[in-house]
Design a protein around this motif. Structure first.
Motif, PDB file in Angstrom:
ATOM      1  N   VAL A  60       0.855  -1.185   0.000  1.00 30.47           N
ATOM      2  CA  VAL A  60       0.000   0.000   0.000  1.00 30.47           C
ATOM      3  C   VAL A  60       0.894   1.239   0.000  1.00 30.47           C
ATOM      4  N   THR A  61       0.728   2.078  -1.016  1.00 33.47           N
ATOM      5  CA  THR A  61       1.564   3.271  -1.162  1.00 33.47           C
ATOM      6  C   THR A  61       0.688   4.486  -1.451  1.00 33.47           C
ATOM      7  N   PRO A  62       1.213   5.693  -1.234  1.00 33.91           N
ATOM      8  CA  PRO A  62       0.440   6.895  -1.565  1.00 33.91           C
ATOM      9  C   PRO A  62       0.316   7.069  -3.079  1.00 33.91           C
ATOM     10  N   ILE A  63      -0.829   7.558  -3.516  1.00 37.05           N
ATOM     11  CA  ILE A  63      -0.992   7.868  -4.939  1.00 37.05           C
ATOM     12  C   ILE A  63      -0.053   9.005  -5.330  1.00 37.05           C
ATOM     13  N   GLN A  64       0.047  10.011  -4.462  1.00 35.57           N
ATOM     14  CA  GLN A  64       0.944  11.138  -4.728  1.00 35.57           C
ATOM     15  C   GLN A  64       2.155  11.005  -3.818  1.00 35.57           C
ATOM     16  N   GLN A  65       3.276  10.682  -4.424  1.00 32.97           N
ATOM     17  CA  GLN A  65       4.533  10.529  -3.683  1.00 32.97           C
ATOM     18  C   GLN A  65       5.660  11.038  -4.567  1.00 32.97           C
ATOM     19  N   GLN A  66       6.602  11.762  -3.971  1.00 29.98           N
ATOM     20  CA  GLN A  66       7.654  12.373  -4.780  1.00 29.98           C
ATOM     21  C   GLN A  66       8.949  12.441  -3.996  1.00 29.98           C
ATOM     22  N   THR A 251      11.638  12.174   0.863  1.00 28.29           N
ATOM     23  CA  THR A 251      10.487  11.569   0.197  1.00 28.29           C
ATOM     24  C   THR A 251       9.230  12.116   0.849  1.00 28.29           C
ATOM     25  N   LEU A 252       8.404  12.778   0.034  1.00 32.03           N
ATOM     26  CA  LEU A 252       7.172  13.399   0.522  1.00 32.03           C
ATOM     27  C   LEU A 252       5.978  12.678  -0.088  1.00 32.03           C
ATOM     28  N   ALA A 253       4.956  12.419   0.721  1.00 33.56           N
ATOM     29  CA  ALA A 253       3.773  11.716   0.227  1.00 33.56           C
ATOM     30  C   ALA A 253       2.523  12.298   0.854  1.00 33.56           C
ATOM     31  N   ASP A 254       1.427  12.139   0.121  1.00 31.98           N
ATOM     32  CA  ASP A 254       0.111  12.543   0.636  1.00 31.98           C
ATOM     33  C   ASP A 254      -0.595  11.280   1.131  1.00 31.98           C
ATOM     34  N   PRO A 255      -0.647  11.052   2.458  1.00 32.53           N
ATOM     35  CA  PRO A 255      -1.216   9.802   2.983  1.00 32.53           C
ATOM     36  C   PRO A 255      -2.731   9.741   2.928  1.00 32.53           C
ATOM     37  N   SER A 256      -3.373  10.814   2.472  1.00 36.98           N
ATOM     38  CA  SER A 256      -4.836  10.822   2.450  1.00 36.98           C
ATOM     39  C   SER A 256      -5.400  10.000   1.296  1.00 36.98           C
ATOM     40  N   GLU A 257      -4.600   9.744   0.251  1.00 38.16           N
ATOM     41  CA  GLU A 257      -5.042   8.952  -0.888  1.00 38.16           C
ATOM     42  C   GLU A 257      -4.033   7.838  -1.136  1.00 38.16           C
ATOM     43  N   SER A 313      -6.199  -0.148  -7.863  1.00 34.71           N
ATOM     44  CA  SER A 313      -7.164   0.437  -6.931  1.00 34.71           C
ATOM     45  C   SER A 313      -8.232  -0.598  -6.618  1.00 34.71           C
ATOM     46  N   LEU A 314      -8.818  -0.490  -5.421  1.00 34.42           N
ATOM     47  CA  LEU A 314      -9.861  -1.422  -5.005  1.00 34.42           C
ATOM     48  C   LEU A 314     -11.208  -0.977  -5.547  1.00 34.42           C
ATOM     49  N   GLU A 315     -12.073  -1.961  -5.761  1.00 29.67           N
ATOM     50  CA  GLU A 315     -13.417  -1.675  -6.258  1.00 29.67           C
ATOM     51  C   GLU A 315     -14.211  -0.874  -5.239  1.00 29.67           C
ATOM     52  N   ASP A 316     -14.080  -1.219  -3.971  1.00 25.71           N
ATOM     53  CA  ASP A 316     -14.765  -0.507  -2.888  1.00 25.71           C
ATOM     54  C   ASP A 316     -13.863   0.630  -2.406  1.00 25.71           C
ATOM     55  N   LYS A 317     -14.191   1.858  -2.781  1.00 25.80           N
ATOM     56  CA  LYS A 317     -13.351   3.000  -2.457  1.00 25.80           C
ATOM     57  C   LYS A 317     -13.386   3.341  -0.973  1.00 25.80           C
ATOM     58  N   THR A 318     -14.316   2.762  -0.221  1.00 30.40           N
ATOM     59  CA  THR A 318     -14.416   3.067   1.212  1.00 30.40           C
ATOM     60  C   THR A 318     -13.518   2.158   2.056  1.00 30.40           C
ATOM     61  N   THR A 319     -12.857   1.183   1.432  1.00 27.86           N
ATOM     62  CA  THR A 319     -11.987   0.283   2.176  1.00 27.86           C
ATOM     63  C   THR A 319     -10.828   1.054   2.797  1.00 27.86           C
ATOM     64  N   THR A 320     -10.596   0.825   4.067  1.00 24.87           N
ATOM     65  CA  THR A 320      -9.509   1.507   4.770  1.00 24.87           C
ATOM     66  C   THR A 320      -8.191   0.801   4.487  1.00 24.87           C
ATOM     67  N   LEU A 321      -7.245   1.543   3.941  1.00 24.94           N
ATOM     68  CA  LEU A 321      -5.920   1.002   3.642  1.00 24.94           C
ATOM     69  C   LEU A 321      -4.914   1.514   4.662  1.00 24.94           C
ATOM     70  N   LYS A 322      -3.889   0.682   4.940  1.00 24.28           N
ATOM     71  CA  LYS A 322      -2.835   1.060   5.868  1.00 24.28           C
ATOM     72  C   LYS A 322      -1.553   1.284   5.088  1.00 24.28           C
TER      73      LYS A 322
END
Length: 394
Positions: A60-66, A251-257, A313-322
């Protein structure tokens, strides 16, 4: 008597000979190996579903990471963040060298740009007035030139002295010079003049802004700022560290997505496509299967051509990822319904031809076959066999 003696002698010799032969150990029998018949496995041609899948290990990784880096080399003066810290867009994370001098240069350049802007605005306000004044002066110069020219012509025809005629020439030349000067002044103050006062003021402003931009870039070269709001995942320097240009230091990431990523080999990537269905299991929830799909693939399948990450990406967007959790991904490559199949162990190949040995009525015969979809546990039989036939394995 002699005959009797000979008989006894022969009897004794026979007895002794029998004792020598029969008295030794019995001979060891020779062991003969008994052939062991090894029964080969048999398989039945079956009809069912064949699903080819590729299994990947992901995370599981951030979508936005740089990864962030400086554009010039230097020594770290200040590290203003820590690993795990949240930052806002534009926050300064690390500074190189001595920032005070760069700040002074920026301030000076800002002042010069502001003054140039004021000068331009003042010039634009003055230009219409100065143009009107120049046009009035031009009109007067035109009249003076006309008068001086008329006087010169009159004196030339009146037969005056040469001295007076010379004076009239000088006055006409002076009037012409003043007229040309007035004409140039009008041109200078016109707003469409590319070398006029307004244009020069605009050029001075452009120069000041360019110097300000250079000062800001010089400051940016020693300041590493967050390009977006996020969390510091890793930090690779401390005060006093030397860094090279374009060396990743943060390394900077947005953990919200978050999303799931994996790095398959080139062969597996070539079988995948965007939108392909996947099944995901997480290390903390190994008993639960989460359906999903591939959302992004590398531009090239060559293992040496840059980033080879597959994004899911998961089909259920409400799934909580760690963030950082390990995941096992199964990618469904292809499926065949109601297909004939055999396990791989039942199939033989020689010189590019696939075949099997079919048993019927106690007799085995070779049958050439054509194969289709290959999965780990079964292979599609396109032609050559029928359902229910018995195949002898290897």
């Amino acid at each position: 008597m002699k005959k009797t003696s000979r008989i006894w002698i022969l009897t004794i010799l026979a007895f002794l000979l029998a004792a020598c032969v029969g008295g030794g150990p019995a001979p060891t029998p020779t062991l003969v190996a008994t052939p062991v018949t090894v029964e080969k496995p048999t398989y039945t041609v079956q009809q069912g579903t064949i699903t080819k899948m590729v299994q990947l290990n992901g995370r599981v990784t951030p979508i936005q990471q740089q990864e962030l880096y400086f554009r010039s080399a230097g020594f770290v003066k200040e590290v203003l963040v820590e690993t795990g810290e949240s930052v806002a867009e534009g926050d300064v994370l690390i500074r190189l060298d001595e920032p005070e001098q760069y700040e002074a240069n920026v301030t000076s350049a800002q002042l010069a740009a502001a003054q140039a802007q004021v000068d331009l605005e003042r010039t634009k306000l003055e230009a219409p007035i100065r143009l009107a004044q120049a046009e009035i002066a031009l009109d007067q110069a035109r009249k003076n030139l006309q008068n001086a020219t008329d006087a010169l012509v009159y004196l030339q025809n009146a037969g005056v002295s040469q001295e007076r005629l010379n004076t009239a020439h000088y006055q006409a030349d002076l009037a012409l010079g003043l007229f040309n000067q007035a004409t140039a002044e009008v041109t200078y103050w016109r707003s469409d003049n590319p070398i006029g006062e307004v244009a020069l003021a605009e050029l001075r402003l452009a120069e000041a802004e360019a110097r300000l931009d250079l000062a800001l870039k010089s400051q940016e070269a020693i300041e590493l700022r967050a390009p977006f709001a996020g969390e510091i995942l890793s930090l690779g320097v401390v005060p006093g560290s030397s860094v090279n240009a374009f060396q990743a230091v943060v390394t900077l990431a947005d953990p919200s997505e978050l999303e799931i990523t994996a790095v398959p080999n080139a062969e597996d990537i070539s079988l995948m496509g965007i939108g392909q269905e996947v099944s995901v299991r997480f290390s903390s929830q190994s008993g639960t299967v989460f359906p999903g799909e591939i959302t992004n693939l590398p531009l090239s399948t060559l293992a040496t051509s840059g980033d080879q990450t597959v994004h899911i990406s998961l089909e259920d967007k409400t799934t909580t990822l760690k963030l950082g959790e390990a995941a096992t991904i199964q990618v469904i490559i292809d499926t065949r319904e109601n297909a004939l199949w055999l396990p791989p162990a039942a199939i033989r190949s020689f010189q590019g031809q696939d075949f099997v040995f079919v048993e019927s009525g106690g007799v085995q015969r070779r049958v050439n076959i054509v194969l289709g979809l290959r999965a780990d546990d079964r292979v599609e039989i396109v032609s050559g066999l029928e359902e229910g036939q018995t195949v002898i394995g290897q």
